[in-house]
Motif scaffolding. Structure first.
Motif, PDB file in Angstrom:
ATOM      1  N   MET A  13       0.024   5.550  33.614  1.00  0.00           N
ATOM      2  CA  MET A  13       1.098   5.088  32.723  1.00  0.00           C
ATOM      3  C   MET A  13       1.281   6.087  31.580  1.00  0.00           C
ATOM      4  SD  MET A  13       1.249   1.427  30.806  1.00  0.00           S
ATOM      5  CE  MET A  13      -0.201   1.794  29.846  1.00  0.00           C
ATOM      6  N   ASN A  14       2.419   6.729  31.585  1.00  0.00           N
ATOM      7  CA  ASN A  14       2.696   7.729  30.551  1.00  0.00           C
ATOM      8  C   ASN A  14       3.186   7.065  29.259  1.00  0.00           C
ATOM      9  OD1 ASN A  14       3.238  10.215  29.357  1.00  0.00           O
ATOM     10  ND2 ASN A  14       5.351  10.215  30.113  1.00  0.00           N
ATOM     11  N   ILE A  15       2.558   7.410  28.138  1.00  0.00           N
ATOM     12  CA  ILE A  15       3.033   6.897  26.853  1.00  0.00           C
ATOM     13  C   ILE A  15       4.205   7.769  26.399  1.00  0.00           C
ATOM     14  CG2 ILE A  15       2.453   6.493  24.418  1.00  0.00           C
ATOM     15  CD1 ILE A  15       1.068   4.588  26.397  1.00  0.00           C
ATOM     16  N   MET A  16       5.403   7.196  26.380  1.00  0.00           N
ATOM     17  CA  MET A  16       6.594   7.977  26.032  1.00  0.00           C
ATOM     18  C   MET A  16       6.786   8.056  24.526  1.00  0.00           C
ATOM     19  SD  MET A  16       8.929   9.807  27.091  1.00  0.00           S
ATOM     20  CE  MET A  16      10.000   9.753  28.498  1.00  0.00           C
ATOM     21  N   LEU A  17       6.431   6.986  23.839  1.00  0.00           N
ATOM     22  CA  LEU A  17       6.628   6.957  22.387  1.00  0.00           C
ATOM     23  C   LEU A  17       5.354   6.466  21.720  1.00  0.00           C
ATOM     24  CD1 LEU A  17       8.611   7.127  19.957  1.00  0.00           C
ATOM     25  CD2 LEU A  17       9.130   4.712  20.377  1.00  0.00           C
ATOM     26  N   LYS A  18       4.892   7.263  20.748  1.00  0.00           N
ATOM     27  CA  LYS A  18       3.658   6.881  20.066  1.00  0.00           C
ATOM     28  C   LYS A  18       3.877   6.977  18.561  1.00  0.00           C
ATOM     29  CE  LYS A  18      -1.259   8.150  20.100  1.00  0.00           C
ATOM     30  NZ  LYS A  18      -1.736   6.929  20.778  1.00  0.00           N
ATOM     31  N   LEU A  19       3.625   5.904  17.847  1.00  0.00           N
ATOM     32  CA  LEU A  19       3.666   5.920  16.383  1.00  0.00           C
ATOM     33  C   LEU A  19       2.233   5.801  15.874  1.00  0.00           C
ATOM     34  CD1 LEU A  19       6.672   5.141  17.040  1.00  0.00           C
ATOM     35  CD2 LEU A  19       6.678   3.889  14.879  1.00  0.00           C
ATOM     36  N   GLU A  20       1.914   6.682  14.908  1.00  0.00           N
ATOM     37  CA  GLU A  20       0.545   6.698  14.406  1.00  0.00           C
ATOM     38  C   GLU A  20       0.573   6.593  12.887  1.00  0.00           C
ATOM     39  OE1 GLU A  20      -2.152   9.504  17.156  1.00  0.00           O
ATOM     40  OE2 GLU A  20      -1.919  10.219  15.099  1.00  0.00           O
ATOM     41  N   ASN A  21       0.179   5.455  12.366  1.00  0.00           N
ATOM     42  CA  ASN A  21       0.123   5.222  10.912  1.00  0.00           C
ATOM     43  C   ASN A  21       1.391   5.664  10.192  1.00  0.00           C
ATOM     44  OD1 ASN A  21      -2.584   4.369  11.266  1.00  0.00           O
ATOM     45  ND2 ASN A  21      -3.216   6.503  11.283  1.00  0.00           N
ATOM     46  N   VAL A  22       2.516   5.303  10.748  1.00  0.00           N
ATOM     47  CA  VAL A  22       3.788   5.748  10.179  1.00  0.00           C
ATOM     48  C   VAL A  22       4.112   4.940   8.910  1.00  0.00           C
ATOM     49  CG1 VAL A  22       6.281   5.813  10.576  1.00  0.00           C
ATOM     50  CG2 VAL A  22       4.701   6.584  12.365  1.00  0.00           C
ATOM     51  N   THR A  23       4.376   5.661   7.841  1.00  0.00           N
ATOM     52  CA  THR A  23       4.650   5.012   6.559  1.00  0.00           C
ATOM     53  C   THR A  23       5.913   5.595   5.941  1.00  0.00           C
ATOM     54  OG1 THR A  23       2.314   4.575   6.161  1.00  0.00           O
ATOM     55  CG2 THR A  23       3.731   4.626   4.218  1.00  0.00           C
ATOM     56  N   LYS A  24       6.711   4.706   5.339  1.00  0.00           N
ATOM     57  CA  LYS A  24       7.899   5.169   4.618  1.00  0.00           C
ATOM     58  C   LYS A  24       7.945   4.561   3.222  1.00  0.00           C
ATOM     59  CE  LYS A  24      11.696   7.120   3.663  1.00  0.00           C
ATOM     60  NZ  LYS A  24      11.854   8.597   3.667  1.00  0.00           N
ATOM     61  N   ILE A  25       8.000   5.429   2.239  1.00  0.00           N
ATOM     62  CA  ILE A  25       8.256   4.996   0.870  1.00  0.00           C
ATOM     63  C   ILE A  25       9.546   5.681   0.442  1.00  0.00           C
ATOM     64  CG2 ILE A  25       7.403   5.017  -1.507  1.00  0.00           C
ATOM     65  CD1 ILE A  25       4.537   5.256  -0.274  1.00  0.00           C
ATOM     66  N   TYR A  26      10.572   4.895   0.135  1.00  0.00           N
ATOM     67  CA  TYR A  26      11.846   5.490  -0.272  1.00  0.00           C
ATOM     68  C   TYR A  26      11.730   6.034  -1.692  1.00  0.00           C
ATOM     69  CZ  TYR A  26      14.454   3.642   3.752  1.00  0.00           C
ATOM     70  OH  TYR A  26      14.926   3.376   5.008  1.00  0.00           O
ATOM     71  N   PRO A  27      12.300   7.208  -1.935  1.00  0.00           N
ATOM     72  CA  PRO A  27      12.304   7.731  -3.297  1.00  0.00           C
ATOM     73  C   PRO A  27      13.022   6.745  -4.221  1.00  0.00           C
ATOM     74  CG  PRO A  27      13.398   9.269  -1.762  1.00  0.00           C
ATOM     75  CD  PRO A  27      13.032   8.049  -0.985  1.00  0.00           C
ATOM     76  N   GLY A  28      12.487   6.530  -5.384  1.00  0.00           N
ATOM     77  CA  GLY A  28      13.101   5.590  -6.318  1.00  0.00           C
ATOM     78  C   GLY A  28      12.675   4.154  -6.056  1.00  0.00           C
ATOM     79  N   ALA A  29      11.951   3.921  -4.954  1.00  0.00           N
ATOM     80  CA  ALA A  29      11.453   2.563  -4.668  1.00  0.00           C
ATOM     81  C   ALA A  29       9.980   2.679  -4.284  1.00  0.00           C
ATOM     82  CB  ALA A  29      12.265   1.920  -3.550  1.00  0.00           C
ATOM     83  N   GLU A  30       9.238   3.399  -5.168  1.00  0.00           N
ATOM     84  CA  GLU A  30       7.846   3.738  -4.842  1.00  0.00           C
ATOM     85  C   GLU A  30       6.912   2.525  -4.818  1.00  0.00           C
ATOM     86  OE1 GLU A  30       9.685   5.691  -6.816  1.00  0.00           O
ATOM     87  OE2 GLU A  30       9.610   7.650  -5.816  1.00  0.00           O
ATOM     88  N   HIS A  31       7.359   1.418  -5.400  1.00  0.00           N
ATOM     89  CA  HIS A  31       6.463   0.251  -5.456  1.00  0.00           C
ATOM     90  C   HIS A  31       6.336  -0.453  -4.107  1.00  0.00           C
ATOM     91  CE1 HIS A  31      10.545  -1.041  -6.109  1.00  0.00           C
ATOM     92  NE2 HIS A  31      10.202  -2.277  -5.810  1.00  0.00           N
ATOM     93  N   ILE A  32       7.285  -0.206  -3.156  1.00  0.00           N
ATOM     94  CA  ILE A  32       7.126  -0.862  -1.849  1.00  0.00           C
ATOM     95  C   ILE A  32       7.060   0.164  -0.712  1.00  0.00           C
ATOM     96  CG2 ILE A  32       8.142  -3.135  -2.363  1.00  0.00           C
ATOM     97  CD1 ILE A  32      10.697  -1.987  -0.890  1.00  0.00           C
ATOM     98  N   LYS A  33       6.270  -0.204   0.278  1.00  0.00           N
ATOM     99  CA  LYS A  33       6.256   0.585   1.504  1.00  0.00           C
ATOM    100  C   LYS A  33       7.216  -0.087   2.474  1.00  0.00           C
ATOM    101  CE  LYS A  33       1.597   2.353   0.976  1.00  0.00           C
ATOM    102  NZ  LYS A  33       0.169   2.161   1.293  1.00  0.00           N
TER     103      LYS A  33
END
Ligand SMILES: Nc1ncnc2c1ncn2[C@@H]1O[C@H](COP(=O)(O)OP(=O)(O)OP(=O)(O)O)[C@@H](O)[C@H]1O
Ligand SMILES: [Mg+2]
Length: 369
Positions: free
Chosen positions: A1-21
């Motif tokens: 079974m080939n893994i086509m999509l892998k996300l690893e500890n993906v995090t997004k903090i928007y600029p100007g909204a640093e208090h939330i992930k």
């Protein structure tokens, strides 16, 4: 079974909204050819997570791999051309015809005219819109549902292995939505794309997903197959999100094929009524399914029917509507059992060949597992 999509500890903090992930340490693996539905309350990070995959939004930290390649190392333009993308509210170009809309990415990839036309025609056939009728129309001359289908066709134009779809059926009424979902699953059965499918509708997530990714405030709460999530919700948030009717939802998800008892006793139409009576007694059943030489369903006989003078079972066979294709849901099957008097349901294939039977006790047994 080939893994086509892998996300690893993906995090997004928007600029100007640093208090939330907006997305917080999200990890999951999606095998090739599967649909992952991403679901969760408004603002939980579904769209953000999806847009990081084709880098429409840059990651703050973590890694995303497509077919083993880190997307940050790929050329963004090339990356986006190789990922089909269906945005919310369809996003067709209003000043372009349907054919031109579908041709956008193939053109950018430098395909020649004939190849583009052929591809557009094939895609329109795939989504059940006759090309000769639709190629030269403009989006405003199509219904909402038809536009939605064009959106999907356009995303598939260059046959990308991965597709991202952000609430693709969001703006459609329930009846057409159900229809589009079924059609989409029918197409997916043939094309086997790896798909990330955002929805806020838990029923849609269950129906469309091979896996469900449930998010809450940017965090992954559970990543599992729908059946697993319904039977083993990770915590109260998951069970609340799934709703109080988890058992009914499982009924909707499970197929007759998986629940039926295969190879039920049948009698051929040209057999004698004596033999049918003997079988009824021997098997201790009230009725017998009558089939032709191809094992196609003709009806049933019971003791009462067999009282009549006849040399062949065929002549006393009673017709029945108590049958359904194996691909139907247990929910539809259950409803059918209650509408007919046979007391059980005959499961057939597309040629009406008898595959199995199912009664309410079998359904209860399946749900208990
Ligand atoms: N450009 C931005 N700048 C700052 N914050 C943003 C931006 N875009 C989204 N957010 C915030 O990030 C969080 C996740 O947003 P996102 O759009 O990913 O949610 P969603 O799950 O898709 O919601 P919905 O179901 O309403 O579409 C939200 O709190 C949102 O307010
Ligand atoms: Mg969104």
């Amino acid at each position: 079974m080939n893994i086509m999509l892998k996300l690893e500890n993906v995090t997004k903090i928007y600029p100007g909204a640093e208090h939330i992930k907006a997305v917080d340490e999200l990890s999951f693996d999606l095998p090739e050819g599967e649909i992952c539905t991403v679901v969760g309350p408004s603002g939980c990070g579904k769209t953000t997570a999806m847009k990081m995959i084709n880098r429409l939004i840059p990651l703050t930290s973590g890694k995303i791999y497509i077919d083993g390649q880190n997307v940050n190392r790929l050329d963004t333009i090339e990356l986006r051309r190789n990922i089909g993308y269906v945005i919310q509210n369809i996003g067709l170009f209003p000043n372009m015809t349907i054919a031109e809309n579908i041709a956008v990415v193939p053109k950018m990839k430098g395909w020649d005219k004939n190849r583009i036309t052929e591809r557009a025609e094939r895609l329109l056939e795939l989504i059940n819109l006759p090309p000769e009728e639709f190629m030269d129309r403009y989006p405003r001359e199509l219904s909402g549902g038809q536009q939605q289908r064009i959106g999907v066709a356009r995303a598939m134009a260059t046959d990308p292995p991965i597709m991202l779809m952000d609430e693709p059926f969001g703006a459609i009424d329930p009846i057409n939505r159900d229809h589009l979902q079924n059609e989409f699953l029918r197409i997916q059965d043939k094309v086997k794309k790896t798909i990330v499918f955002v929805t806020h509708d838990i029923d849609e997530a269950i129906k469309m997903g091979d896996k469900i990714c449930l998010l809450k405030a940017g965090k992954l709460v559970q990543f599992a197959a729908p059946e697993t999530m319904l039977t083993e919700p990770a915590n109260d948030f998951v069970s609340d999100f799934l709703g109080g009717d988890r058992t009914l939802k499982r009924l909707n998800l499970l197929k007759l094929k998986a629940a039926m008892r295969p190879d039920p006793p049948v009698i051929m139409e040209e057999e004698s009524p004596e033999k049918a009576k003997a079988m009824l007694t021997e098997l201790k059943v009230d009725n017998l399914i009558v089939v032709d030489a191809e094992k196609r369903l003709l009806g049933y006989v019971n003791h009462e029917a067999l009282e009549k003078e006849a040399d062949e079972v065929r002549k006393v066979t009673r017709p029945t509507d108590s049958f359904m294709p194996a691909s139907s849901s247990l929910k539809d099957g259950l409803s059918e059992i209650f509408t007919h008097d046979l007391g059980y349901l005959i499961v057939v294939d597309d040629d009406k060949k008898v595959l199995g039977v199912l009664n309410t006790e079998d359904i209860r047994e399946i749900l208990r597992r």
